[in-house]
Design a protein around this motif. Structure first.
Motif, PDB file in Angstrom:
ATOM      1  N   TYR A 160      -7.993   8.706  -0.639  1.00  0.00           N
ATOM      2  CA  TYR A 160      -7.821   7.424  -0.603  1.00  0.00           C
ATOM      3  C   TYR A 160      -7.210   6.941  -1.968  1.00  0.00           C
ATOM      4  CZ  TYR A 160     -10.984   7.708   3.467  1.00  0.00           C
ATOM      5  OH  TYR A 160     -11.450   7.969   4.705  1.00  0.00           O
ATOM      6  N   LEU A 161      -6.834   5.905  -2.246  1.00  0.00           N
ATOM      7  CA  LEU A 161      -6.437   5.488  -3.522  1.00  0.00           C
ATOM      8  C   LEU A 161      -7.881   4.924  -4.017  1.00  0.00           C
ATOM      9  CD1 LEU A 161      -2.920   3.479  -3.413  1.00  0.00           C
ATOM     10  CD2 LEU A 161      -3.433   6.088  -4.069  1.00  0.00           C
ATOM     11  N   PRO A 162      -7.887   4.821  -5.322  1.00  0.00           N
ATOM     12  CA  PRO A 162      -9.257   4.085  -5.688  1.00  0.00           C
ATOM     13  C   PRO A 162      -9.432   2.570  -5.024  1.00  0.00           C
ATOM     14  CG  PRO A 162      -7.997   4.985  -7.682  1.00  0.00           C
ATOM     15  CD  PRO A 162      -6.686   4.886  -6.327  1.00  0.00           C
ATOM     16  N   ARG A 163     -10.439   2.257  -4.882  1.00  0.00           N
ATOM     17  CA  ARG A 163     -10.746   1.252  -3.891  1.00  0.00           C
ATOM     18  C   ARG A 163     -10.949  -0.125  -4.764  1.00  0.00           C
ATOM     19  NH1 ARG A 163     -16.033   1.433  -0.064  1.00  0.00           N
ATOM     20  NH2 ARG A 163     -15.166   0.033   1.939  1.00  0.00           N
ATOM     21  N   ALA A 164     -10.225  -1.095  -4.223  1.00  0.00           N
ATOM     22  CA  ALA A 164     -10.221  -2.558  -4.627  1.00  0.00           C
ATOM     23  C   ALA A 164     -11.509  -3.271  -4.307  1.00  0.00           C
ATOM     24  CB  ALA A 164      -9.022  -3.166  -4.326  1.00  0.00           C
ATOM     25  N   ALA A 204      -9.926  -0.268   0.749  1.00  0.00           N
ATOM     26  CA  ALA A 204      -9.509   1.143   0.424  1.00  0.00           C
ATOM     27  C   ALA A 204      -8.204   1.736   1.390  1.00  0.00           C
ATOM     28  CB  ALA A 204     -10.642   2.105   0.964  1.00  0.00           C
ATOM     29  N   THR A 258     -21.462   3.027  -1.846  1.00  0.00           N
ATOM     30  CA  THR A 258     -21.196   2.989  -3.288  1.00  0.00           C
ATOM     31  C   THR A 258     -21.649   4.126  -3.985  1.00  0.00           C
ATOM     32  OG1 THR A 258     -23.387   1.585  -3.779  1.00  0.00           O
ATOM     33  CG2 THR A 258     -21.152   0.353  -3.421  1.00  0.00           C
ATOM     34  N   GLN A 296       0.549  -1.336   0.098  1.00  0.00           N
ATOM     35  CA  GLN A 296       0.149   0.025  -0.048  1.00  0.00           C
ATOM     36  C   GLN A 296       0.906   1.221   0.026  1.00  0.00           C
ATOM     37  OE1 GLN A 296      -3.764  -1.753   2.494  1.00  0.00           O
ATOM     38  NE2 GLN A 296      -2.387  -0.701   3.766  1.00  0.00           N
ATOM     39  N   CYS A 330      -8.923   9.411  -4.959  1.00  0.00           N
ATOM     40  CA  CYS A 330     -10.021   9.173  -5.522  1.00  0.00           C
ATOM     41  C   CYS A 330     -11.187   9.685  -5.135  1.00  0.00           C
ATOM     42  CB  CYS A 330     -10.127   7.560  -5.657  1.00  0.00           C
ATOM     43  SG  CYS A 330     -11.574   6.992  -6.614  1.00  0.00           S
ATOM     44  N   ARG A 331     -11.997  10.462  -5.706  1.00  0.00           N
ATOM     45  CA  ARG A 331     -13.312  11.131  -5.324  1.00  0.00           C
ATOM     46  C   ARG A 331     -14.379  10.041  -4.927  1.00  0.00           C
ATOM     47  NH1 ARG A 331     -18.112  12.460  -7.969  1.00  0.00           N
ATOM     48  NH2 ARG A 331     -19.281  14.205  -6.941  1.00  0.00           N
ATOM     49  N   ALA A 332     -14.492   9.224  -5.666  1.00  0.00           N
ATOM     50  CA  ALA A 332     -15.667   8.181  -5.312  1.00  0.00           C
ATOM     51  C   ALA A 332     -15.358   7.389  -4.276  1.00  0.00           C
ATOM     52  CB  ALA A 332     -16.088   7.272  -6.530  1.00  0.00           C
ATOM     53  N   THR A 333     -13.999   6.928  -3.997  1.00  0.00           N
ATOM     54  CA  THR A 333     -13.731   6.538  -2.651  1.00  0.00           C
ATOM     55  C   THR A 333     -13.961   7.550  -1.423  1.00  0.00           C
ATOM     56  OG1 THR A 333     -12.241   4.838  -3.973  1.00  0.00           O
ATOM     57  CG2 THR A 333     -12.000   4.931  -1.484  1.00  0.00           C
TER      58      THR A 333
END
Length: 314
Positions: A107-111, A209, A260, A26, A230-233
């Motif tokens: 946050y980085l884009p979520r996995a 995340a 989500t 990470q 990442c905006r969505a995360t």
């Protein structure tokens, strides 16, 4: 596409992280993203490995030792005293209340958020014989497992991903549950015997995340993190963490939550269970993304009012 900033104008950065293979993955992912955003070599951003209380305590559940903040305490101390500029965490390990002066900047884009079932033999939960011993350190996973298979024995299994896999291979446990995101990041997704559906196994708040924490007043580092966040995360985690905070969530209560984002709407599904999984209360609500945190708070408050006392540890 993000325009690279000349290396001469990029801030000097030091990243703090735990030393497990997953934590290092990470931290390197954040380092590489920052390096790419500023057009500089990754090795110009330093990493400091910090051993936390949670790493040192392996003989009991975190709920008995002080909660999930044990995985971040020493790293946050390094942030506050200026030894590092940012910290990288698994978002699900971050306490709902942070020390004064610190915040989660992005946050980085979520996995993939789902849980994976790892078995010594078999390909699914139904393949475990009655009385089989399954290991986990998560009260959430234990409660959801007991809800579906009350006939199983659930025992404490601490340690990093490789340690837990080894204890299943060695026969100490007949199965365990791990985050699919962690397995995938370590190149171990093939170890999963089954991927558990969200309808039966809602994940931990923040699962999948990677959270980046820094000092609120550090304008340069905040600006750097904003370039890779990442905006969505961030929207999803605002809802989930507010939900957890409203439930007074800690490692002592089995709580699950998943938000989500679809267009301008955020949907939040939440669950609180009794430790044996027999009692539960659920929520499923939506709101505009601008109201993500309010959605989480109000959903948590409503769920707290309707949940059976046993599900809240009362």
């Amino acid at each position: 596409m993000t325009q690279a900033i000349p290396a001469s104008s990029a801030p000097r950065l030091a990243i703090g992280t735990r030393g497990s293979p997953l934590a290092l993955w990470q931290a390197y992912a954040v380092r590489d993203a920052l390096a790419a955003a500023f057009g500089r070599a990754p090795d110009t951003i330093s990493l400091e490995v910090i051993r936390t209380s949670g790493d040192q305590i392996q003989d009991r559940a975190l709920s008995e030792a002080g909660g999930k903040g044990l995985f971040t305490k020493e790293i946050e101390e390094a942030l506050l005293d200026g030894r590092i500029d940012l910290a990288v965490h698994s978002a699900k390990d971050v306490a709902t209340v942070l020390p004064d002066g610190l915040h989660l900047a992005g946050y980085l884009p979520r996995a993939d958020v789902r849980d994976a079932l790892i078995l010594a033999e078999g390909a699914g939960l139904s393949d475990l014989p009655s009385g089989a011993r399954v290991g986990t350190a998560s009260l959430r996973r234990e409660a959801q497992l007991r809800r579906l298979r009350p006939d199983l024995q659930v025992g404490l299994l601490r340690g990093n991903v490789q340690t837990r896999l080894a204890k299943v291979r060695g026969g100490e446990f007949q199965g365990t549950l791990l985050a699919l995101a962690g397995l995938t990041r370590l190149g171990l997704a093939h170890e999963a015997s089954a991927i558990l559906p969200l309808d039966h196994f809602l994940p931990a708040v923040g699962q999948g995340a990677v959270a980046i924490e820094c000092r609120v007043a550090d304008e340069a580092t905040n600006a750097a993190i904003a370039r890779i966040a990442c905006r969505a995360t961030g929207i999803a985690l605002a809802a989930e963490r507010a939900f957890l905070a409203a439930l007074d969530g800690s490692c002592r209560t089995p709580i699950a939550g998943l938000a989500t984002v679809e267009g301008d709407i955020v949907r939040l599904r939440g669950l609180v269970l009794s430790p044996d999984g027999r009692d539960a209360a659920e929520a499923d609500e939506s709101a505009p993304v601008a109201d993500a945190a309010r959605l989480g708070t109000e959903s948590g408050v409503r769920l707290r009012g309707s949940a059976p006392a046993r599900a809240l540890g009362l």
